[in-house]
Design a protein around this motif. Structure first.
Motif, PDB file in Angstrom:
ATOM      1  N   VAL A   1      -7.746  -7.788   4.463  1.00  0.00           N
ATOM      2  CA  VAL A   1      -6.940  -6.630   4.864  1.00  0.00           C
ATOM      3  C   VAL A   1      -6.675  -5.716   3.679  1.00  0.00           C
ATOM      4  CG1 VAL A   1      -4.716  -5.900   5.793  1.00  0.00           C
ATOM      5  CG2 VAL A   1      -5.932  -7.832   6.818  1.00  0.00           C
ATOM      6  N   ARG A   2      -6.448  -6.268   2.519  1.00  0.00           N
ATOM      7  CA  ARG A   2      -6.208  -5.427   1.348  1.00  0.00           C
ATOM      8  C   ARG A   2      -7.454  -4.642   0.949  1.00  0.00           C
ATOM      9  NH1 ARG A   2      -2.385  -9.029   1.613  1.00  0.00           N
ATOM     10  NH2 ARG A   2      -0.353  -8.664   0.608  1.00  0.00           N
ATOM     11  N   MET A   3      -8.618  -5.239   1.121  1.00  0.00           N
ATOM     12  CA  MET A   3      -9.838  -4.470   0.871  1.00  0.00           C
ATOM     13  C   MET A   3      -9.953  -3.324   1.873  1.00  0.00           C
ATOM     14  SD  MET A   3     -12.565  -3.663  -0.706  1.00  0.00           S
ATOM     15  CE  MET A   3     -12.864  -4.955  -1.917  1.00  0.00           C
ATOM     16  N   GLY A   4      -9.577  -3.587   3.126  1.00  0.00           N
ATOM     17  CA  GLY A   4      -9.591  -2.536   4.126  1.00  0.00           C
ATOM     18  C   GLY A   4      -8.639  -1.403   3.778  1.00  0.00           C
ATOM     19  N   GLU A  41      -7.352  -3.898  -6.661  1.00  0.00           N
ATOM     20  CA  GLU A  41      -6.739  -4.718  -7.715  1.00  0.00           C
ATOM     21  C   GLU A  41      -5.216  -4.577  -7.682  1.00  0.00           C
ATOM     22  OE1 GLU A  41      -8.405  -3.819 -11.509  1.00  0.00           O
ATOM     23  OE2 GLU A  41     -10.451  -4.394 -10.928  1.00  0.00           O
ATOM     24  N   TRP A  42      -4.733  -3.363  -7.453  1.00  0.00           N
ATOM     25  CA  TRP A  42      -3.291  -3.132  -7.378  1.00  0.00           C
ATOM     26  C   TRP A  42      -2.686  -3.876  -6.203  1.00  0.00           C
ATOM     27  CZ3 TRP A  42       0.291  -1.035  -4.012  1.00  0.00           C
ATOM     28  CH2 TRP A  42       1.530  -0.695  -4.547  1.00  0.00           C
ATOM     29  N   LEU A  43      -3.357  -3.831  -5.055  1.00  0.00           N
ATOM     30  CA  LEU A  43      -2.855  -4.498  -3.859  1.00  0.00           C
ATOM     31  C   LEU A  43      -2.860  -6.017  -3.999  1.00  0.00           C
ATOM     32  CD1 LEU A  43      -4.613  -2.230  -1.217  1.00  0.00           C
ATOM     33  CD2 LEU A  43      -2.133  -2.602  -1.350  1.00  0.00           C
ATOM     34  N   VAL A  44      -3.899  -6.547  -4.612  1.00  0.00           N
ATOM     35  CA  VAL A  44      -4.014  -7.999  -4.760  1.00  0.00           C
ATOM     36  C   VAL A  44      -2.903  -8.534  -5.671  1.00  0.00           C
ATOM     37  CG1 VAL A  44      -5.438  -9.837  -5.759  1.00  0.00           C
ATOM     38  CG2 VAL A  44      -6.460  -8.146  -4.237  1.00  0.00           C
ATOM     39  N   LYS A  45      -2.522  -7.751  -6.670  1.00  0.00           N
ATOM     40  CA  LYS A  45      -1.450  -8.185  -7.584  1.00  0.00           C
ATOM     41  C   LYS A  45      -0.120  -8.339  -6.843  1.00  0.00           C
ATOM     42  CE  LYS A  45      -3.355  -6.101 -11.785  1.00  0.00           C
ATOM     43  NZ  LYS A  45      -3.175  -5.021 -12.793  1.00  0.00           N
ATOM     44  N   LEU A  58     -16.309  10.295   2.191  1.00  0.00           N
ATOM     45  CA  LEU A  58     -15.677   8.987   2.239  1.00  0.00           C
ATOM     46  C   LEU A  58     -15.141   8.638   0.845  1.00  0.00           C
ATOM     47  CD1 LEU A  58     -18.218   7.101   4.544  1.00  0.00           C
ATOM     48  CD2 LEU A  58     -16.073   8.211   5.190  1.00  0.00           C
ATOM     49  N   PHE A  59     -14.925   7.367   0.594  1.00  0.00           N
ATOM     50  CA  PHE A  59     -14.299   6.957  -0.662  1.00  0.00           C
ATOM     51  C   PHE A  59     -15.284   6.872  -1.820  1.00  0.00           C
ATOM     52  CE2 PHE A  59     -15.325   3.064   1.774  1.00  0.00           C
ATOM     53  CZ  PHE A  59     -16.236   2.486   0.903  1.00  0.00           C
ATOM     54  N   LYS A  60     -14.717   6.813  -3.010  1.00  0.00           N
ATOM     55  CA  LYS A  60     -15.483   6.499  -4.217  1.00  0.00           C
ATOM     56  C   LYS A  60     -15.209   5.032  -4.555  1.00  0.00           C
ATOM     57  CE  LYS A  60     -15.516  11.130  -6.299  1.00  0.00           C
ATOM     58  NZ  LYS A  60     -14.901  11.859  -5.176  1.00  0.00           N
ATOM     59  N   LYS A  61     -16.258   4.317  -4.914  1.00  0.00           N
ATOM     60  CA  LYS A  61     -16.148   2.881  -5.168  1.00  0.00           C
ATOM     61  C   LYS A  61     -15.146   2.577  -6.288  1.00  0.00           C
ATOM     62  CE  LYS A  61     -17.688  -1.486  -4.860  1.00  0.00           C
ATOM     63  NZ  LYS A  61     -17.214  -2.122  -6.091  1.00  0.00           N
ATOM     64  N   ASP A  62     -15.104   3.398  -7.322  1.00  0.00           N
ATOM     65  CA  ASP A  62     -14.171   3.160  -8.421  1.00  0.00           C
ATOM     66  C   ASP A  62     -12.721   3.216  -7.935  1.00  0.00           C
ATOM     67  OD1 ASP A  62     -16.246   2.845 -10.160  1.00  0.00           O
ATOM     68  OD2 ASP A  62     -16.091   4.836 -11.061  1.00  0.00           O
ATOM     69  N   ASP A  63     -12.440   4.156  -7.016  1.00  0.00           N
ATOM     70  CA  ASP A  63     -11.079   4.252  -6.471  1.00  0.00           C
ATOM     71  C   ASP A  63     -10.742   3.003  -5.662  1.00  0.00           C
ATOM     72  OD1 ASP A  63     -10.594   6.780  -7.539  1.00  0.00           O
ATOM     73  OD2 ASP A  63     -11.427   7.810  -5.790  1.00  0.00           O
ATOM     74  N   VAL A  64     -11.710   2.525  -4.879  1.00  0.00           N
ATOM     75  CA  VAL A  64     -11.493   1.309  -4.090  1.00  0.00           C
ATOM     76  C   VAL A  64     -11.173   0.128  -4.997  1.00  0.00           C
ATOM     77  CG1 VAL A  64     -12.607  -0.408  -2.596  1.00  0.00           C
ATOM     78  CG2 VAL A  64     -12.910   2.024  -2.133  1.00  0.00           C
ATOM     79  N   PHE A 117       0.132 -16.236  11.786  1.00  0.00           N
ATOM     80  CA  PHE A 117       0.314 -15.468  10.550  1.00  0.00           C
ATOM     81  C   PHE A 117       0.691 -14.034  10.883  1.00  0.00           C
ATOM     82  CE2 PHE A 117      -1.470 -12.619   7.285  1.00  0.00           C
ATOM     83  CZ  PHE A 117      -0.860 -13.114   6.142  1.00  0.00           C
ATOM     84  N   SER A 118       1.599 -13.461  10.093  1.00  0.00           N
ATOM     85  CA  SER A 118       1.987 -12.062  10.264  1.00  0.00           C
ATOM     86  C   SER A 118       2.366 -11.499   8.903  1.00  0.00           C
ATOM     87  CB  SER A 118       3.160 -11.935  11.238  1.00  0.00           C
ATOM     88  OG  SER A 118       3.559 -10.582  11.372  1.00  0.00           O
ATOM     89  N   GLU A 119       1.832 -10.314   8.597  1.00  0.00           N
ATOM     90  CA  GLU A 119       2.125  -9.707   7.307  1.00  0.00           C
ATOM     91  C   GLU A 119       1.968  -8.200   7.380  1.00  0.00           C
ATOM     92  OE1 GLU A 119       0.773 -10.299   2.646  1.00  0.00           O
ATOM     93  OE2 GLU A 119      -0.788 -10.121   4.183  1.00  0.00           O
ATOM     94  N   HIS A 120       2.947  -7.501   6.844  1.00  0.00           N
ATOM     95  CA  HIS A 120       2.834  -6.050   6.677  1.00  0.00           C
ATOM     96  C   HIS A 120       2.486  -5.754   5.228  1.00  0.00           C
ATOM     97  CE1 HIS A 120       4.292  -1.950   5.768  1.00  0.00           C
ATOM     98  NE2 HIS A 120       3.717  -1.687   6.921  1.00  0.00           N
ATOM     99  N   VAL A 121       1.464  -4.907   5.032  1.00  0.00           N
ATOM    100  CA  VAL A 121       1.046  -4.515   3.684  1.00  0.00           C
ATOM    101  C   VAL A 121       1.191  -3.007   3.564  1.00  0.00           C
ATOM    102  CG1 VAL A 121      -0.787  -4.534   1.962  1.00  0.00           C
ATOM    103  CG2 VAL A 121      -0.608  -6.416   3.613  1.00  0.00           C
ATOM    104  N   SER A 122       1.985  -2.572   2.605  1.00  0.00           N
ATOM    105  CA  SER A 122       2.172  -1.142   2.377  1.00  0.00           C
ATOM    106  C   SER A 122       0.955  -0.556   1.662  1.00  0.00           C
ATOM    107  CB  SER A 122       3.423  -0.896   1.534  1.00  0.00           C
ATOM    108  OG  SER A 122       4.579  -1.339   2.216  1.00  0.00           O
TER     109      SER A 122
END
Length: 312
Positions: free
Chosen positions: A276-279, A305-309, A294-300, A237-242
């Motif tokens: 990987v998208r969660m990362g 959700e945007w990445l999964v779509k 670090l991050f805010k959970k709401d931003d994550v 498997f190989s995938e690039h995610v922007s």
């Protein structure tokens, strides 16, 4: 349910502040400093806590700064196992210029870890390993440590059937890979040094990752590419995610946040694409906050959700 153990061999207290502008040879009026626990694995534990997952943070701790580090972790309710050391825990310093939003990061050298202290760290890992599902070794290696220390950790992980995730560099990384790890998260520079191959294009990144995987030394390689996202490679498997486009305020802790997001996905049974998208969501969200925050959970959640779509 088995636990997560994070390993930080070069912990630090991150002290951050801001000024109107950086001017040489002038006394600069700083904002009140902010103190936060830092270091690769410690940041992974802190990020996991924000995602609602507990872990055990294992790290060396020395002197008054070590005690302060432990107190800061207590404030965040991080389960910790500190190995007391002769040398003081280091402090890093981060200054942001408000005029330009430029960030100046002053990283102090990690204090030497003595052989007997190194042995204590390894002993604790052996004692805990039977109840650990994931060992996350993240951050730089201090002076005085054996180059093959992480290889020893890898052997313990194999024996106890724990999955080892490594995010470091240099000789320690080479030795760990030679012994075998579950997931490796190099950036492009680290992948280049590890394989000796050019890694500018996606095809080159994939070829370099396969050099490691095809030797049977790693199941998953996730190459961090900063604002360009990440490239994931396995045997078949190989995938690039922007990465999503956001307003960047700081990159401190972004890589550690990315690791935490992937560990979170692993523990929740996500498939690799969602892991990987969660990362990426966690890493990107971390860049949206100033200083060492670090991050805010709401931003994550929103970025994930945007990445999964976008999954095809």
């Amino acid at each position: 349910m088995k636990q997560i153990l994070t390993l930080t061999l070069s912990p630090t207290i991150d002290k951050s502040t801001s000024v109107d502008k950086i001017i040489a040879e002038q006394k600069l009026d700083c904002d009140l400093p902010k103190f936060e626990p830092g270091g690769g694995g410690i940041n992974v534990s802190r990020a996991l806590k924000r995602l609602g997952v507990d872990s055990i943070a294992l790290f060396p701790s020395g002197g008054l700064t070590g005690k302060r580090l432990q107190a800061l972790l207590d404030e965040e309710n991080i389960t910790q196992h500190a190995i007391l050391t002769k040398n003081l825990t280091r402090e890093n310093f981060i200054v942001v210029s408000r005029a330009t939003n430029e960030q100046f990061r002053f990283g102090m050298p990690a204090p030497e870890l003595l052989p007997k202290e190194e042995a204590k760290v390894l002993k604790v890992i052996k004692e805990l390993a039977h109840k650990i599902g994931y060992i996350v070794a993240s951050g730089s290696i201090p002076q005085g440590m054996s180059d093959d220390f992480l290889a020893k950790v890898a052997r313990i992980a194999h024996k106890e059937e724990a999955r080892l995730i490594v995010d470091t560099s240099g000789e320690a990384l080479k030795h760990a890979v030679d012994e075998g790890v579950y997931l490796l998260k190099p950036n492009q520079s680290e992948l280049r040094r590890l394989t000796g191959l050019e890694v500018e294009s996606n095809d080159e990144v994939e070829a370099a990752a396969h050099q490691i995987i095809d030797r049977g030394k790693c199941e998953v390689v996730v190459v961090s590419m900063g604002p360009h996202g990440a490239h994931t490679v396995t045997k078949d498997f190989s995938e690039h995610v922007s990465a999503p486009s956001v307003k960047k305020r700081s990159t401190v802790g972004a890589g550690d946040s990315m690791v935490a997001g992937m560990v979170y996905g692993c523990t929740k049974g996500f498939d690799l694409q969602h892991i990987v998208r969660m990362g990426i969501a966690c890493g990107t969200a971390a860049t949206m906050n100033p200083g060492t925050e670090l991050f805010k959970k709401d931003d994550v959640d929103r970025l994930y959700e945007w990445l999964v779509k976008k999954i095809k």
